[in-house]
Design a protein around this motif. Structure first.
Motif, PDB file in Angstrom:
ATOM      1  N   GLN A 221      -1.075  13.329  -6.618  1.00 27.86           N
ATOM      2  CA  GLN A 221       0.049  12.413  -6.807  1.00 27.86           C
ATOM      3  C   GLN A 221       0.200  11.476  -5.611  1.00 27.86           C
ATOM      4  O   GLN A 221       0.536  10.299  -5.769  1.00 27.86           O
ATOM      5  N   ILE A 222      -0.032  12.012  -4.419  1.00 26.39           N
ATOM      6  CA  ILE A 222       0.205  11.267  -3.177  1.00 26.39           C
ATOM      7  C   ILE A 222      -1.079  11.178  -2.362  1.00 26.39           C
ATOM      8  O   ILE A 222      -1.749  12.191  -2.126  1.00 26.39           O
ATOM      9  N   ILE A 223      -1.403   9.984  -1.939  1.00 22.99           N
ATOM     10  CA  ILE A 223      -2.491   9.775  -0.985  1.00 22.99           C
ATOM     11  C   ILE A 223      -1.842   9.514   0.368  1.00 22.99           C
ATOM     12  O   ILE A 223      -1.219   8.465   0.583  1.00 22.99           O
ATOM     13  N   GLY A 224      -1.936  10.492   1.252  1.00 22.62           N
ATOM     14  CA  GLY A 224      -1.316  10.377   2.573  1.00 22.62           C
ATOM     15  C   GLY A 224      -2.236   9.652   3.533  1.00 22.62           C
ATOM     16  O   GLY A 224      -3.367  10.078   3.773  1.00 22.62           O
ATOM     17  N   LEU A 225      -1.750   8.550   4.090  1.00 23.13           N
ATOM     18  CA  LEU A 225      -2.543   7.732   5.007  1.00 23.13           C
ATOM     19  C   LEU A 225      -2.275   8.198   6.433  1.00 23.13           C
ATOM     20  O   LEU A 225      -1.308   7.780   7.075  1.00 23.13           O
ATOM     21  N   ALA A 226      -3.119   9.079   6.924  1.00 20.23           N
ATOM     22  CA  ALA A 226      -2.980   9.605   8.282  1.00 20.23           C
ATOM     23  C   ALA A 226      -3.793   8.741   9.239  1.00 20.23           C
ATOM     24  O   ALA A 226      -4.730   9.190   9.897  1.00 20.23           O
ATOM     25  N   ASN A 227      -3.446   7.462   9.256  1.00 16.34           N
ATOM     26  CA  ASN A 227      -4.097   6.504  10.145  1.00 16.34           C
ATOM     27  C   ASN A 227      -3.060   5.513  10.644  1.00 16.34           C
ATOM     28  O   ASN A 227      -1.863   5.700  10.403  1.00 16.34           O
ATOM     29  N   ALA A 228      -3.481   4.465  11.331  1.00 18.05           N
ATOM     30  CA  ALA A 228      -2.496   3.557  11.932  1.00 18.05           C
ATOM     31  C   ALA A 228      -3.093   2.177  12.129  1.00 18.05           C
ATOM     32  O   ALA A 228      -4.313   1.981  12.064  1.00 18.05           O
ATOM     33  N   GLY A 229      -2.194   1.203  12.368  1.00 17.75           N
ATOM     34  CA  GLY A 229      -2.604  -0.147  12.720  1.00 17.75           C
ATOM     35  C   GLY A 229      -3.484  -0.796  11.673  1.00 17.75           C
ATOM     36  O   GLY A 229      -3.196  -0.769  10.467  1.00 17.75           O
ATOM     37  N   GLY A 230      -4.595  -1.381  12.135  1.00 23.60           N
ATOM     38  CA  GLY A 230      -5.509  -2.071  11.236  1.00 23.60           C
ATOM     39  C   GLY A 230      -6.089  -1.176  10.168  1.00 23.60           C
ATOM     40  O   GLY A 230      -6.357  -1.627   9.046  1.00 23.60           O
ATOM     41  N   ASP A 231      -6.263   0.110  10.469  1.00 24.41           N
ATOM     42  CA  ASP A 231      -6.780   1.042   9.461  1.00 24.41           C
ATOM     43  C   ASP A 231      -5.776   1.247   8.329  1.00 24.41           C
ATOM     44  O   ASP A 231      -6.149   1.321   7.155  1.00 24.41           O
ATOM     45  N   THR A 232      -4.498   1.344   8.659  1.00 21.68           N
ATOM     46  CA  THR A 232      -3.472   1.474   7.626  1.00 21.68           C
ATOM     47  C   THR A 232      -3.410   0.214   6.774  1.00 21.68           C
ATOM     48  O   THR A 232      -3.346   0.266   5.537  1.00 21.68           O
ATOM     49  N   ILE A 233      -3.422  -0.931   7.442  1.00 22.70           N
ATOM     50  CA  ILE A 233      -3.369  -2.217   6.725  1.00 22.70           C
ATOM     51  C   ILE A 233      -4.541  -2.344   5.758  1.00 22.70           C
ATOM     52  O   ILE A 233      -4.368  -2.677   4.577  1.00 22.70           O
ATOM     53  N   ASN A 234      -5.745  -2.066   6.240  1.00 21.99           N
ATOM     54  CA  ASN A 234      -6.935  -2.216   5.395  1.00 21.99           C
ATOM     55  C   ASN A 234      -6.954  -1.211   4.249  1.00 21.99           C
ATOM     56  O   ASN A 234      -7.353  -1.540   3.123  1.00 21.99           O
ATOM     57  N   SER A 235      -6.518   0.021   4.505  1.00 23.97           N
ATOM     58  CA  SER A 235      -6.538   1.024   3.430  1.00 23.97           C
ATOM     59  C   SER A 235      -5.524   0.680   2.347  1.00 23.97           C
ATOM     60  O   SER A 235      -5.793   0.866   1.150  1.00 23.97           O
ATOM     61  N   ILE A 236      -4.359   0.147   2.723  1.00 28.13           N
ATOM     62  CA  ILE A 236      -3.362  -0.248   1.723  1.00 28.13           C
ATOM     63  C   ILE A 236      -3.849  -1.456   0.927  1.00 28.13           C
ATOM     64  O   ILE A 236      -3.726  -1.501  -0.311  1.00 28.13           O
ATOM     65  N   LYS A 237      -4.422  -2.433   1.598  1.00 28.37           N
ATOM     66  CA  LYS A 237      -4.950  -3.620   0.909  1.00 28.37           C
ATOM     67  C   LYS A 237      -6.026  -3.236  -0.096  1.00 28.37           C
ATOM     68  O   LYS A 237      -6.026  -3.687  -1.248  1.00 28.37           O
ATOM     69  N   GLN A 238      -6.959  -2.387   0.340  1.00 32.29           N
ATOM     70  CA  GLN A 238      -8.069  -2.036  -0.535  1.00 32.29           C
ATOM     71  C   GLN A 238      -7.644  -1.079  -1.642  1.00 32.29           C
ATOM     72  O   GLN A 238      -8.193  -1.108  -2.745  1.00 32.29           O
ATOM     73  N   ALA A 239      -6.636  -0.248  -1.376  1.00 32.28           N
ATOM     74  CA  ALA A 239      -6.095   0.600  -2.439  1.00 32.28           C
ATOM     75  C   ALA A 239      -5.497  -0.254  -3.544  1.00 32.28           C
ATOM     76  O   ALA A 239      -5.616   0.059  -4.739  1.00 32.28           O
ATOM     77  N   SER A 240      -4.865  -1.362  -3.155  1.00 33.19           N
ATOM     78  CA  SER A 240      -4.316  -2.292  -4.140  1.00 33.19           C
ATOM     79  C   SER A 240      -5.430  -2.912  -4.975  1.00 33.19           C
ATOM     80  O   SER A 240      -5.316  -3.037  -6.198  1.00 33.19           O
ATOM     81  N   GLU A 241      -6.512  -3.286  -4.332  1.00 31.72           N
ATOM     82  CA  GLU A 241      -7.649  -3.882  -5.036  1.00 31.72           C
ATOM     83  C   GLU A 241      -8.280  -2.901  -6.019  1.00 31.72           C
ATOM     84  O   GLU A 241      -8.779  -3.298  -7.077  1.00 31.72           O
ATOM     85  N   PHE A 242      -8.245  -1.600  -5.681  1.00 26.85           N
ATOM     86  CA  PHE A 242      -8.791  -0.570  -6.566  1.00 26.85           C
ATOM     87  C   PHE A 242      -7.827  -0.185  -7.681  1.00 26.85           C
ATOM     88  O   PHE A 242      -8.171   0.613  -8.553  1.00 26.85           O
TER      89      PHE A 242
END
Length: 404
Positions: A221-242
């Motif tokens: 249900q939940i994808i926990g993003l245990a990262n920060a800064g540019g890594d958080t930004i990129n993972s959220i952007k690419q999750a949206s694209e997926f």
């Protein structure tokens, strides 16, 4: 403004009178900031951290005990070896009395170890790992703004209570990520949730596709993003694209800063829950500081970490003034004996393990339609006392903690 800021930052020290003879080693006081000036976390700390510390020195008056306050900064690139070398050189060769920093948890742990070995003060506003005041604590370290335990008790707990029972972690592959996944997992399991899996990614990653596909395939249900800064930004952007969120899974940004939301935009980040120690629009004092900061920083509001550098600098200078010395043991004892109304974080004190205690806040990112303008990004969901946010002393692995 200066008088007001100093008044709110003043310590209520047990020994409030100055010693008969105030004394600074080398007849000077030198403060240093070790930070990430050019890479992954530069928007979180970086040049803004340098400016915040300089503002605090200016607000203090530029001198202490009759001597000018000196200041130096350096780029440690979030590398443990660079941090250790830089901080060691400052303490040994450049007569630095107190260092703040030092970027990522791994580089901060290395810097703190050097400070402990050399018996010099190190204040950590930016790293997250709760191990800094746990098994890695030392008598000369103060962890200033937040940590992974507080993030877990804030965001992690809120997401589980809202129905997010099954989790998959996308974790930065170094000390900070490990600590954050560990602390959030403990909260999830205690609340009756489950961790169905996880994947670790290198720090400063551009392509999250393979990691996100694993998260998507987990059906958590939940994808926990245990990262920060540019890594958080990129993972959220690419999750949206997926199309991950559209597919029914939710993202939990476990360490999110206002600079991340500014980069992502409200359209992408709306609805995210996050835990912070500071928000520029929280009260009159935070607004006053933030607006002065933004006027000198290209209109950018400070992150909690940058605000933490300001707060820590003022607190240290007040302790030096109150004790009449820059002796590390006497200054640390004064800081740990103090309870004060911090201009950034409100009522504050420092525990024996080096954890600075203050309230934390659970926020939700606003919808674009709810925002009244630039940097108006958060709505407050809950205020969490420091005692409820941070790890209890009774559970600490810090050898400085006296157990009953």
């Amino acid at each position: 403004m200066r008088r007001n800021l100093l008044a709110t930052a003043a310590f209520c020290l047990a020994a409030s009178a100055l010693p008969a003879a105030a004394q600074l080693s080398d007849n000077t006081l030198k403060i240093a900031v070790a930070t990430d000036l050019s890479s992954l976390y530069a928007d979180i700390n970086g040049p803004g951290a340098v400016l915040a510390a300089q503002m605090a020195i200016e607000d203090f008056g530029g001198t202490v005990l009759g001597q000018k306050i000196e200041f130096v900064s350096g780029d440690i690139q979030n590398k443990a070896d660079v941090a250790a070398t830089t901080v060691g050189r400052w303490y040994d060769n450049e007569k630095v009395d107190m260092v703040m920093g030092a970027g990522a948890s791994s580089s901060s742990i290395a810097a703190a170890r050097v400070a402990g070995d050399k018996k010099k003060i190190f204040i950590a506003p930016d790293p997250a790992s709760s191990d800094l005041t746990g098994k890695l604590c030392n008598p000369y370290l103060i962890h200033w703004v937040y940590d992974t335990a507080a993030l877990a008790n804030g965001t992690g707990s809120a997401v589980v209570k809202a129905g997010g029972k099954s989790w998959f972690f996308l974790t930065a592959d170094y000390a900070f990520g490990y600590a954050l996944e560990r602390d959030v997992s403990a909260v999830v399991k205690k609340a009756g949730g489950t961790v169905v899996g996880g994947v670790k990614h290198p720090i400063n990653t551009n392509d999250f596709s393979s990691f996100l596909l694993q998260a998507q395939g987990s059906k958590a249900q939940i994808i926990g993003l245990a990262n920060a800064g540019g890594d958080t930004i990129n993972s959220i952007k690419q999750a949206s694209e997926f199309g991950i969120v559209k597919g029914g899974q939710k993202l939990a940004g476990l360490l999110v800063f206002i600079s991340d939301i500014h980069s992502l935009g409200l359209e992408r980040s709306q609805g995210l829950n996050l835990t912070e120690a500071f928000y520029w629009d929280l009260n009159d004092r935070t607004r006053a500081f933030a607006k002065r900061f933004a006027a000198r920083f290209n209109g950018k509001m400070p992150t909690s970490v940058q605000a933490g550098f300001y707060s820590a600098t003022l607190a240290y200078l007040n302790a030096v003034k109150a004790t009449g010395t820059d002796d590390p043991d006497k200054v640390m004892a004064a800081m740990k004996a103090a309870k004060w109304d911090d201009p950034i974080f409100g009522p504050s004190y420092i525990r024996q393990d080096g954890r600075k205690m203050h309230n934390m806040y659970l926020f939700e990112v606003k919808k674009p339609s709810e925002s009244k303008g630039p940097w108006d990004y958060y709505k407050l969901l809950a205020e969490i006392s420091g005692e409820d946010a941070f790890r209890p002393l009774a559970d600490s692995e810090c050898p400085l903690v006296k157990k009953n």
